[in-house]
Design an enzyme around this catalytic site. Sequence first.
Site, PDB file in Angstrom:
ATOM      1  N   ARG A  99       0.621  -1.227   0.150  1.00  0.00           N
ATOM      2  CA  ARG A  99       0.093  -0.030   0.108  1.00  0.00           C
ATOM      3  C   ARG A  99       0.864   1.174   0.159  1.00  0.00           C
ATOM      4  NH1 ARG A  99      -5.060  -0.413   3.953  1.00  0.00           N
ATOM      5  NH2 ARG A  99      -5.901   1.155   2.441  1.00  0.00           N
ATOM      6  N   HIS A 142      -8.332  -3.860  -6.818  1.00  0.00           N
ATOM      7  CA  HIS A 142      -7.661  -3.075  -5.616  1.00  0.00           C
ATOM      8  C   HIS A 142      -9.048  -3.323  -4.808  1.00  0.00           C
ATOM      9  CE1 HIS A 142      -4.952  -0.743  -3.517  1.00  0.00           C
ATOM     10  NE2 HIS A 142      -6.048   0.186  -3.006  1.00  0.00           N
ATOM     11  N   TYR A 150     -19.319  13.061 -10.897  1.00  0.00           N
ATOM     12  CA  TYR A 150     -19.334  14.486 -11.571  1.00  0.00           C
ATOM     13  C   TYR A 150     -18.078  14.612 -12.468  1.00  0.00           C
ATOM     14  CZ  TYR A 150     -23.150  15.739  -8.320  1.00  0.00           C
ATOM     15  OH  TYR A 150     -23.901  15.767  -7.493  1.00  0.00           O
TER      16      TYR A 150
END
Length: 839
Positions: free
Chosen positions: A42, A88, A132
């Site tokens: 990570r 993921h 968006y």
Amino acid sequence: MSSEIPDPADDTALAARVETARIEDEMEQSYIDYAMSVIAGRALPDVRDGLKPVHRRILYAMHEAGVTSRSSHRKSSSIVGETMGDYHPHGDSAIYDSLARMAQDFSMRNPLVDGQGNFGSVDGDPPAAMRYTEARMASIAEELLNDIEKETVDFQANYDDRLEEPSVLPSAFPNLLVNGSSGIAVGMSTNIPPHNLGEVIDASIHLIDNPECTIEDLMGHVKGPDFPTGANIVGRSGVHQAYKTGRGRVRVRAEFEVDEAEGQIIITELPFQSNKARMVKRIADDVNSGAIEGIRDLRDESDRDGIRVVIELKQGAMAEVVKNQLLESHLERTFGVINLSLVDGTPQVLTLKETLEHYVSHRKEVVRRRSEFDLEEAEDRAHILEGRLIALDNVDAVVELIQEADDRDHAKEELQVAFEFSEPQVNHIVSMQLGSLTSMETQEIEDEYEEVQATIERLNEILGNESELLGVIKDELREIKDEYADERRTSFIADTGTVAHADLIPEQDVVVVLSEDDYIKRMPLATFKAQNRGGKGIIGTDLKEEDSVSSVFVANSHDYLLCFTNKGQIYKLRAFQIPEMSRTARGKSAVNLLDLDDGEELAAVVNCEEVEDEAIEGDRFLTMVTRDGYIKRTSVSEFQNILSTGIRALRLEDGDELVDVEVTDGGRTLVIGTAGGMSIRFDENEVRAMGRSARGVRGITLTGGDTVAGVAAVDTDRHSWVLTVTENGYGKRSNIDEYRVQSRNGKGLIDIKTNARNGDVCAIETVGKGDHLVAMSNGGQIMRTPVEGISTVGRNTMGVIVMDLDENDSVACLDVIPREMITEDIKEQSAEITEVLEE
């Protein structure tokens, strides 16, 4: 029940399945497993492609979905969903944050994602919701994935074993250095700054050509970090340290312009990772709280074309001081470089050369595997073309054989027997169309065969010769540089040192007042205008009941002050350390600045800035006189290391006190004056230089309970006078020639009459043409007047009124303002006063 399953009732069988483990060992191993999962899975980038797993998976998911730089934009939520579902298995917010960062041109030197919509701003605004915004891969990101389908990198199973994902990307350019990285793992963190693509590629090519080169050689190409927000790196030492050791601290300063004519400071570039809105707010808060002075307005005029923060200065404000105040708190940041990345799955701190060596090694492996893949495909194609050419040369026999065969399989068998075709060749031949038998098609096949043979020869050359393989890497790096490299954005400026506290204080002449109860403050000298002698002056301090003024002196706010107490102790102080307050303020307790004992008060203050900065040669002395008539000279060099608790300046007899101190140079004439109006003149060299622990020698013989008021050190090469002022506000100037030279330890001559009108002598000073006198009364009144307004008379005279005092008030102390500290307007004012007095 199966015989393999132990009977629960069988305690012996159950006990055999129990393993004994120490709890600390189990916790240690579990924590190590967790830490390594965070480190490798990570938080840390791979040295080869410069990517963390989340970034690598996002790019690979976009590659697999065909969301390239040549496609239309795709909803970010779609990309996040595919990444999360296939590769993921973490929260969508973490994936979207990583996607958004790769699209921010203020975070990435070369953004890897082409975003459409609001992806955040340098003001710290968060990106719009993923539903968006839209995104697609940036063209430079495709260079990280080029040739991934050619088995150039290893693949591994995804989290649910349905798919495979790359363990690293081919990475056609050194992305770790170009875009940098930051992250916090368990027990370690990384913070790698971004760099200029062209510089990093030049360094990589130089390393390929010169494997034994030094880090200094590589730094000839990589000048330093190149931040997307520009700004300036202060000095090069931190950069060199980071490149040589993998760790360093780089000071980054905003780009700004000081326009003194317009009274503005205009900020156009900010240090990397600065929040502009937060910076503007903090500057405004500091202005409102008084921490920063001299700013009247602050405007953020930034737009899409760039940053522009305008700071309007107050009229008369010193732009340099305001600039230094801003630099100390707002316009400069330190970027702590930690070049930590994963090397073969293990975290390592790497130097610049080691980082590039690992990248070059990775590219060698990628190009080798790609060449092997291409060679295998080329050889397969050549084999097919060879069969096809044989078939074309024997087209009639081949067609006849196929026509006579019972079916396709029988035709293949007959062709293999007749012409020794391989299985792939015969499969291709039986699939040929009749249109391919034309002469033009035949020529195209022959041309293609020659090209394939040339390709095979070239690939064999690359695989058989490492210099050729490295040449391919260099050529590809140059192509990327030509297409994507741009000019540096971050410049270097000279390191003039960090902003010291003194840089934040305006240089101005100040008056410092100390009371008997040890209240101290400073005020601008310009507060006190010059006036005719005999004036009352103005209020200079607000005193408590039964408190009175003990000392007043004039200095520059940046002067180093040697503060002598009546007990013979010496302290060192910068004038700006004394709090600045108004005329009507009481001041601050001096115990916060000086470690004074009970009954100890300042007796004299001298400017000695050079004591702090450099050793003083032995031709300058501090000449001290005591109340009982002793005098001592000590070299200034004896006072180099003054402790915060002070040091001893001289040894005093019981009941004696230090009264006055002058800085002399070995060639002065000394005049000691007493409270009773007596004076004695002798040469400075009659007092030998002594150490700090000495008491001194007798300077004047006192009679009738008289005490010493002070000492004047006269430079006979300069036209000077001896100024004497009494406690009732009277005084006089006398030429030095009026004082006959005597040997020290005499009784001296009368200097001024100390009758009921005059009172005792308060102070004796050396003054010259253009100097000003600042006198302060015990009641707190301050008066400033040109010394040339005080009459010049001989010894043994009454003098004239210098300061008009209220009843029961008296002169407490005085100081002289050298003409060098007096501004032109005050000099003109002094000339007018002197002219009036002469008339």
